[in-house]
Design a protein around this motif. Structure first.
Motif, PDB file in Angstrom:
ATOM      1  N   ILE A   1       6.838   4.468   7.126  1.00  0.00           N
ATOM      2  CA  ILE A   1       7.256   2.975   7.660  1.00  0.00           C
ATOM      3  C   ILE A   1       6.540   1.703   7.139  1.00  0.00           C
ATOM      4  CG2 ILE A   1       7.533   1.540   9.644  1.00  0.00           C
ATOM      5  CD1 ILE A   1       8.214   3.967  11.313  1.00  0.00           C
ATOM      6  N   LEU A   2       5.245   2.024   7.123  1.00  0.00           N
ATOM      7  CA  LEU A   2       4.233   0.920   6.805  1.00  0.00           C
ATOM      8  C   LEU A   2       4.336   0.609   5.278  1.00  0.00           C
ATOM      9  CD1 LEU A   2       1.324   1.836   9.030  1.00  0.00           C
ATOM     10  CD2 LEU A   2       2.873  -0.151   9.182  1.00  0.00           C
ATOM     11  N   GLU A   3       4.554   1.634   4.320  1.00  0.00           N
ATOM     12  CA  GLU A   3       4.807   1.598   3.014  1.00  0.00           C
ATOM     13  C   GLU A   3       6.198   0.933   2.940  1.00  0.00           C
ATOM     14  OE1 GLU A   3       5.031   4.353  -0.883  1.00  0.00           O
ATOM     15  OE2 GLU A   3       6.056   5.095   0.785  1.00  0.00           O
ATOM     16  N   ARG A   4       7.367   0.986   3.413  1.00  0.00           N
ATOM     17  CA  ARG A   4       8.374   0.282   3.291  1.00  0.00           C
ATOM     18  C   ARG A   4       8.249  -1.072   3.710  1.00  0.00           C
ATOM     19  NH1 ARG A   4      13.673   2.004   1.954  1.00  0.00           N
ATOM     20  NH2 ARG A   4      12.464   3.655   1.409  1.00  0.00           N
ATOM     21  N   ARG A   5       7.482  -1.030   4.857  1.00  0.00           N
ATOM     22  CA  ARG A   5       7.306  -2.650   5.203  1.00  0.00           C
ATOM     23  C   ARG A   5       6.407  -3.632   4.258  1.00  0.00           C
ATOM     24  NH1 ARG A   5       2.585  -4.015   9.766  1.00  0.00           N
ATOM     25  NH2 ARG A   5       1.583  -3.454   7.932  1.00  0.00           N
TER      26      ARG A   5
ATOM     27  N   MET B   1       0.760  -1.134   0.019  1.00  0.00           N
ATOM     28  CA  MET B   1      -0.177   0.051   0.114  1.00  0.00           C
ATOM     29  C   MET B   1       0.933   1.280   0.068  1.00  0.00           C
ATOM     30  SD  MET B   1      -3.032   0.978   2.769  1.00  0.00           S
ATOM     31  CE  MET B   1      -3.478  -0.542   3.020  1.00  0.00           C
ATOM     32  N   LYS B   2       0.494   2.313  -0.655  1.00  0.00           N
ATOM     33  CA  LYS B   2       1.220   3.574  -0.760  1.00  0.00           C
ATOM     34  C   LYS B   2       1.103   4.285   0.334  1.00  0.00           C
ATOM     35  CE  LYS B   2       2.698   2.902  -4.899  1.00  0.00           C
ATOM     36  NZ  LYS B   2       4.172   2.732  -4.920  1.00  0.00           N
ATOM     37  N   LYS B   3       1.966   5.476   0.843  1.00  0.00           N
ATOM     38  CA  LYS B   3       2.208   6.175   2.121  1.00  0.00           C
ATOM     39  C   LYS B   3       0.844   6.941   2.003  1.00  0.00           C
ATOM     40  CE  LYS B   3       4.452  10.217   3.371  1.00  0.00           C
ATOM     41  NZ  LYS B   3       5.588  10.974   3.223  1.00  0.00           N
ATOM     42  N   SER B   4       0.376   7.434   1.168  1.00  0.00           N
ATOM     43  CA  SER B   4      -0.923   8.175   0.884  1.00  0.00           C
ATOM     44  C   SER B   4      -2.107   7.434   1.488  1.00  0.00           C
ATOM     45  CB  SER B   4      -1.358   9.003  -0.233  1.00  0.00           C
ATOM     46  OG  SER B   4      -1.284   7.973  -1.296  1.00  0.00           O
ATOM     47  N   GLU B   5      -2.112   6.170   1.074  1.00  0.00           N
ATOM     48  CA  GLU B   5      -3.301   5.262   1.477  1.00  0.00           C
ATOM     49  C   GLU B   5      -3.022   4.939   3.057  1.00  0.00           C
ATOM     50  OE1 GLU B   5      -3.992   1.883  -1.214  1.00  0.00           O
ATOM     51  OE2 GLU B   5      -2.697   3.035  -2.633  1.00  0.00           O
ATOM     52  N   TRP B   6      -1.785   4.691   3.451  1.00  0.00           N
ATOM     53  CA  TRP B   6      -1.565   4.379   4.912  1.00  0.00           C
ATOM     54  C   TRP B   6      -1.783   5.745   5.782  1.00  0.00           C
ATOM     55  CZ3 TRP B   6      -1.949   0.213   7.040  1.00  0.00           C
ATOM     56  CH2 TRP B   6      -1.329  -1.022   6.643  1.00  0.00           C
ATOM     57  N   LYS B   7      -1.604   6.602   5.219  1.00  0.00           N
ATOM     58  CA  LYS B   7      -1.898   8.110   6.056  1.00  0.00           C
ATOM     59  C   LYS B   7      -3.237   8.217   6.057  1.00  0.00           C
ATOM     60  CE  LYS B   7      -0.231  12.881   6.183  1.00  0.00           C
ATOM     61  NZ  LYS B   7       0.459  13.804   5.341  1.00  0.00           N
ATOM     62  N   LYS B   8      -4.057   7.844   5.311  1.00  0.00           N
ATOM     63  CA  LYS B   8      -5.557   8.259   5.238  1.00  0.00           C
ATOM     64  C   LYS B   8      -6.018   7.173   6.353  1.00  0.00           C
ATOM     65  CE  LYS B   8      -9.616   7.866   2.385  1.00  0.00           C
ATOM     66  NZ  LYS B   8     -10.285   7.372   0.954  1.00  0.00           N
TER      67      LYS B   8
END
Length: 120
Positions: free
Chosen positions: A34-38, A1-8
């Motif tokens: 961090i979650l995007e990288r994971r 998942m992309k950073k923007s999706e995680w942020k949302k």
């Protein structure tokens, strides 16, 4: 998942828990990274064959079994993310530790209140 999706998703979770504050944007941004990288590491691990144990030959020529380096990295990223989840009140322990009073306006002390009541 992309950073923007995680942020949302993180913002939605914070709002659902009642822990969202605009001032947390930097923390939320870091957690999303961090979650995007994971997720990227997990994808690489799956593409590499998903072998949890690998043979490793050290500099002396001995071959040993070791954890796959991508699993180690994924675990490290997950542990880092957990700290942020906890700080944002998105784990049971983290939510319990949040002092909601810290987010409310501070009330004056006893002496200050007494002076106000006396008209001073």
């Amino acid at each position: 998942m992309k950073k923007s999706e995680w942020k949302k998703r993180i913002i939605e979770a914070c709002k659902a828990n009642g822990t969202y504050r605009d001032s947390f944007s930097a923390v939320i941004n870091t957690l999303a990274e961090i979650l995007e990288r994971r997720d990227e590491v997990n994808t690489l691990y799956n593409k590499s064959g998903s072998e949890p144990i690998r043979e490793y030959t050290n500099k002396f020529g001995a071959t040993n079994l070791t954890k796959h380096p991508l699993i180690v990295l994924w675990d490290d990223l997950n542990k880092s993310a957990l700290v942020y989840w906890r700080d944002l009140g998105l784990t049971p322990a983290g939510l319990k530790k949040i002092d909601d009073a810290a987010f409310k306006a501070k009330k004056g002390g006893g002496l200050e209140e007494a002076i106000k009541r006396l008209g001073g």
